[in-house]
Structures are given as structure tokens and as C-alpha cells.
Scaffold this motif. Structure first.
Motif, PDB file in Angstrom:
ATOM      1  N   GLY A  48       0.939  -1.323  -0.028  1.00  0.00           N
ATOM      2  CA  GLY A  48      -0.083   0.101  -0.017  1.00  0.00           C
ATOM      3  C   GLY A  48       0.651   1.297  -0.096  1.00  0.00           C
ATOM      4  N   VAL A  49       0.665   1.996   1.037  1.00  0.00           N
ATOM      5  CA  VAL A  49       1.346   3.401   0.992  1.00  0.00           C
ATOM      6  C   VAL A  49       2.266   3.381   2.278  1.00  0.00           C
ATOM      7  CG1 VAL A  49      -0.607   4.712  -0.246  1.00  0.00           C
ATOM      8  CG2 VAL A  49      -0.673   4.409   2.457  1.00  0.00           C
ATOM      9  N   THR A  50       2.974   2.140   2.380  1.00  0.00           N
ATOM     10  CA  THR A  50       4.086   2.394   3.614  1.00  0.00           C
ATOM     11  C   THR A  50       5.206   2.315   3.129  1.00  0.00           C
ATOM     12  OG1 THR A  50       3.561  -0.098   3.893  1.00  0.00           O
ATOM     13  CG2 THR A  50       2.006   1.345   4.964  1.00  0.00           C
ATOM     14  N   THR A  51       6.165   2.388   4.113  1.00  0.00           N
ATOM     15  CA  THR A  51       7.459   1.897   3.933  1.00  0.00           C
ATOM     16  C   THR A  51       7.927   1.256   5.191  1.00  0.00           C
ATOM     17  OG1 THR A  51       8.104   4.239   4.785  1.00  0.00           O
ATOM     18  CG2 THR A  51       8.149   4.021   2.510  1.00  0.00           C
ATOM     19  N   GLU A  52       8.903   0.526   5.149  1.00  0.00           N
ATOM     20  CA  GLU A  52       9.300  -0.342   6.238  1.00  0.00           C
ATOM     21  C   GLU A  52      10.908  -0.288   6.462  1.00  0.00           C
ATOM     22  OE1 GLU A  52       6.341  -3.985   5.232  1.00  0.00           O
ATOM     23  OE2 GLU A  52       8.197  -4.479   5.202  1.00  0.00           O
ATOM     24  N   TRP A  53      11.199  -0.087   7.721  1.00  0.00           N
ATOM     25  CA  TRP A  53      12.499  -0.209   8.159  1.00  0.00           C
ATOM     26  C   TRP A  53      12.934  -1.615   8.859  1.00  0.00           C
ATOM     27  CZ3 TRP A  53      14.814   3.426  12.328  1.00  0.00           C
ATOM     28  CH2 TRP A  53      15.989   2.983  12.499  1.00  0.00           C
ATOM     29  N   LEU A  54      13.621  -2.558   8.364  1.00  0.00           N
ATOM     30  CA  LEU A  54      14.025  -3.662   9.008  1.00  0.00           C
ATOM     31  C   LEU A  54      14.940  -3.505   9.952  1.00  0.00           C
ATOM     32  CD1 LEU A  54      13.560  -5.736   5.528  1.00  0.00           C
ATOM     33  CD2 LEU A  54      11.887  -5.461   7.383  1.00  0.00           C
ATOM     34  N   VAL A  55      14.618  -3.204  11.088  1.00  0.00           N
ATOM     35  CA  VAL A  55      15.554  -2.723  11.955  1.00  0.00           C
ATOM     36  C   VAL A  55      16.721  -3.884  12.503  1.00  0.00           C
ATOM     37  CG1 VAL A  55      15.638  -1.971  14.415  1.00  0.00           C
ATOM     38  CG2 VAL A  55      13.873  -1.096  13.096  1.00  0.00           C
ATOM     39  N   ASN A  56      15.710  -5.238  12.414  1.00  0.00           N
ATOM     40  CA  ASN A  56      16.804  -6.230  13.012  1.00  0.00           C
ATOM     41  C   ASN A  56      17.721  -6.637  11.868  1.00  0.00           C
ATOM     42  OD1 ASN A  56      14.710  -7.269  10.873  1.00  0.00           O
ATOM     43  ND2 ASN A  56      14.851  -9.355  11.811  1.00  0.00           N
ATOM     44  N   LYS A  57      17.782  -6.025  10.776  1.00  0.00           N
ATOM     45  CA  LYS A  57      18.854  -6.299   9.689  1.00  0.00           C
ATOM     46  C   LYS A  57      19.844  -5.069   9.379  1.00  0.00           C
ATOM     47  CE  LYS A  57      15.841  -9.623   7.266  1.00  0.00           C
ATOM     48  NZ  LYS A  57      15.352 -10.097   5.850  1.00  0.00           N
ATOM     49  N   ASP A  58      19.236  -4.018  10.278  1.00  0.00           N
ATOM     50  CA  ASP A  58      20.115  -2.790  10.028  1.00  0.00           C
ATOM     51  C   ASP A  58      21.287  -2.741  10.968  1.00  0.00           C
ATOM     52  OD1 ASP A  58      21.166  -0.178   9.379  1.00  0.00           O
ATOM     53  OD2 ASP A  58      19.127   0.523   9.243  1.00  0.00           O
ATOM     54  N   SER A  59      22.504  -2.893  10.111  1.00  0.00           N
ATOM     55  CA  SER A  59      23.842  -2.582  11.066  1.00  0.00           C
ATOM     56  C   SER A  59      24.366  -1.075  11.431  1.00  0.00           C
ATOM     57  CB  SER A  59      24.778  -3.277  10.329  1.00  0.00           C
ATOM     58  OG  SER A  59      25.269  -2.887   9.232  1.00  0.00           O
ATOM     59  N   ARG A  60      23.520  -0.108  10.724  1.00  0.00           N
ATOM     60  CA  ARG A  60      23.983   1.185  10.957  1.00  0.00           C
ATOM     61  C   ARG A  60      23.208   2.143  12.099  1.00  0.00           C
ATOM     62  NH1 ARG A  60      21.795   2.944   5.295  1.00  0.00           N
ATOM     63  NH2 ARG A  60      20.112   1.188   6.113  1.00  0.00           N
ATOM     64  N   LEU A  61      23.419   1.423  13.095  1.00  0.00           N
ATOM     65  CA  LEU A  61      22.638   2.089  14.383  1.00  0.00           C
ATOM     66  C   LEU A  61      23.765   2.458  15.258  1.00  0.00           C
ATOM     67  CD1 LEU A  61      20.136  -1.120  15.126  1.00  0.00           C
ATOM     68  CD2 LEU A  61      19.739   1.095  13.939  1.00  0.00           C
ATOM     69  N   PRO A  62      23.557   3.344  16.057  1.00  0.00           N
ATOM     70  CA  PRO A  62      22.323   4.133  16.276  1.00  0.00           C
ATOM     71  C   PRO A  62      21.702   4.970  15.313  1.00  0.00           C
ATOM     72  CG  PRO A  62      23.999   5.164  17.464  1.00  0.00           C
ATOM     73  CD  PRO A  62      24.800   4.078  16.919  1.00  0.00           C
ATOM     74  N   HIS A  63      20.582   5.248  15.115  1.00  0.00           N
ATOM     75  CA  HIS A  63      20.012   6.283  14.271  1.00  0.00           C
ATOM     76  C   HIS A  63      18.756   6.908  14.778  1.00  0.00           C
ATOM     77  CE1 HIS A  63      18.386   7.708  10.603  1.00  0.00           C
ATOM     78  NE2 HIS A  63      17.281   7.241  10.682  1.00  0.00           N
ATOM     79  N   GLU A  64      18.711   8.405  14.765  1.00  0.00           N
ATOM     80  CA  GLU A  64      17.466   8.902  15.223  1.00  0.00           C
ATOM     81  C   GLU A  64      17.034   9.954  14.001  1.00  0.00           C
ATOM     82  OE1 GLU A  64      18.339  12.582  17.721  1.00  0.00           O
ATOM     83  OE2 GLU A  64      20.023  11.147  18.178  1.00  0.00           O
ATOM     84  N   ASP A  65      15.812  10.247  14.003  1.00  0.00           N
ATOM     85  CA  ASP A  65      15.089  11.227  12.956  1.00  0.00           C
ATOM     86  C   ASP A  65      13.802  11.459  13.559  1.00  0.00           C
ATOM     87  OD1 ASP A  65      14.981  12.451  10.589  1.00  0.00           O
ATOM     88  OD2 ASP A  65      15.296  10.932   9.223  1.00  0.00           O
ATOM     89  N   PHE A  66      12.898  12.122  12.671  1.00  0.00           N
ATOM     90  CA  PHE A  66      11.740  12.427  13.015  1.00  0.00           C
ATOM     91  C   PHE A  66      10.938  12.462  11.597  1.00  0.00           C
ATOM     92  CE2 PHE A  66      13.155  16.409  11.612  1.00  0.00           C
ATOM     93  CZ  PHE A  66      12.070  16.934  10.431  1.00  0.00           C
ATOM     94  N   ILE A  67       9.534  12.087  11.953  1.00  0.00           N
ATOM     95  CA  ILE A  67       8.448  12.208  10.764  1.00  0.00           C
ATOM     96  C   ILE A  67       7.308  13.237  11.009  1.00  0.00           C
ATOM     97  CG2 ILE A  67       6.801  10.683   9.788  1.00  0.00           C
ATOM     98  CD1 ILE A  67       8.388   8.391  10.854  1.00  0.00           C
ATOM     99  N   GLU A  68       7.293  14.051  10.161  1.00  0.00           N
ATOM    100  CA  GLU A  68       6.148  15.150  10.354  1.00  0.00           C
ATOM    101  C   GLU A  68       4.895  14.724   9.532  1.00  0.00           C
ATOM    102  OE1 GLU A  68       5.734  19.805  10.167  1.00  0.00           O
ATOM    103  OE2 GLU A  68       7.804  18.862   9.851  1.00  0.00           O
TER     104      GLU A  68
END
Length: 93
Positions: A48-68
Motif C-alpha cells: 500500500g502506502v507504507t515504507t518499512e525499516w527492517l531494524v533487525n537487519k540494519d547494522s547502521r545503528l544508532p539512528h534518530e530522525d523525525f516524521i512530520e
């Protein structure tokens, strides 16, 4: 209010952080696009109209951001942060 959650790497409930986003248009010139090195996408298209972030597969942590997000009579800003141990912090304003 700030909320903290632990996202276990094997969790099916928190395997991905799914967020509906509005399409965004970039304003990079051709020279800037050519000079910028390719960056692997943190987000993948979902259903649909979603995006996904597969956190368990992401090695580029830590990460922070915002969604407006905003609408006719409502709006919100959600700040999120995930540390190296996959702890999630959320703050909505």
C-alpha cells in the motif's frame, strides 16, 4: 512524553518499523547527484502506502530522525531514536 521500547532482533512484532509517509521531492542539482556516493536505503517499500525499516537487519545503528505528518485539522511530529542495542525511544509532539 517519551516512551522506551526494546526491539529484540528475533521479535516478529517489532521486526520492522512501518511508517506511512508522504512522497517527498528532492531538490538536488545534477552535479550534486553525480558527486554524492550511493547510500544504501534504510527504508524499503511496503504494501500500500507504507515504507518499512527492517531494524533487525540494519547494522547502521544508532539512528534518530523525525516524521512530520499533517492534515486539514490535525498534525503531529514523531521523533524516534534507536540505539545500538535496538532500544526504541519515541516522542510525539
Amino acid at each position: 512524553m517519551l516512551h522506551h521500547f526494546k526491539i529484540p532482533p528475533s521479535s516478529t512484532l517489532f521486526t520492522s518499523l512501518v511508517v506511512a509517509l508522504l512522497p517527498l521531492a528532492g531538490n538536488l542539482s545534477a552535479a550534486e547527484e553525480a558527486a554524492a556516493p550511493p547510500t544504501p536505503s534504510r527504508w524499503v517499500l511496503g504494501k500500500g502506502v507504507t515504507t518499512e525499516w527492517l531494524v533487525n537487519k540494519d547494522s547502521r545503528l544508532p539512528h534518530e530522525d523525525f516524521i512530520e505528518q499533517g492534515g486539514l485539522r490535525v498534525g503531529q511530529i514523531v521523533h524516534y531514536q534507536i540505539d545500538g542495542e535496538r532500544n526504541l525511544s519515541l516522542k510525539r509532539s
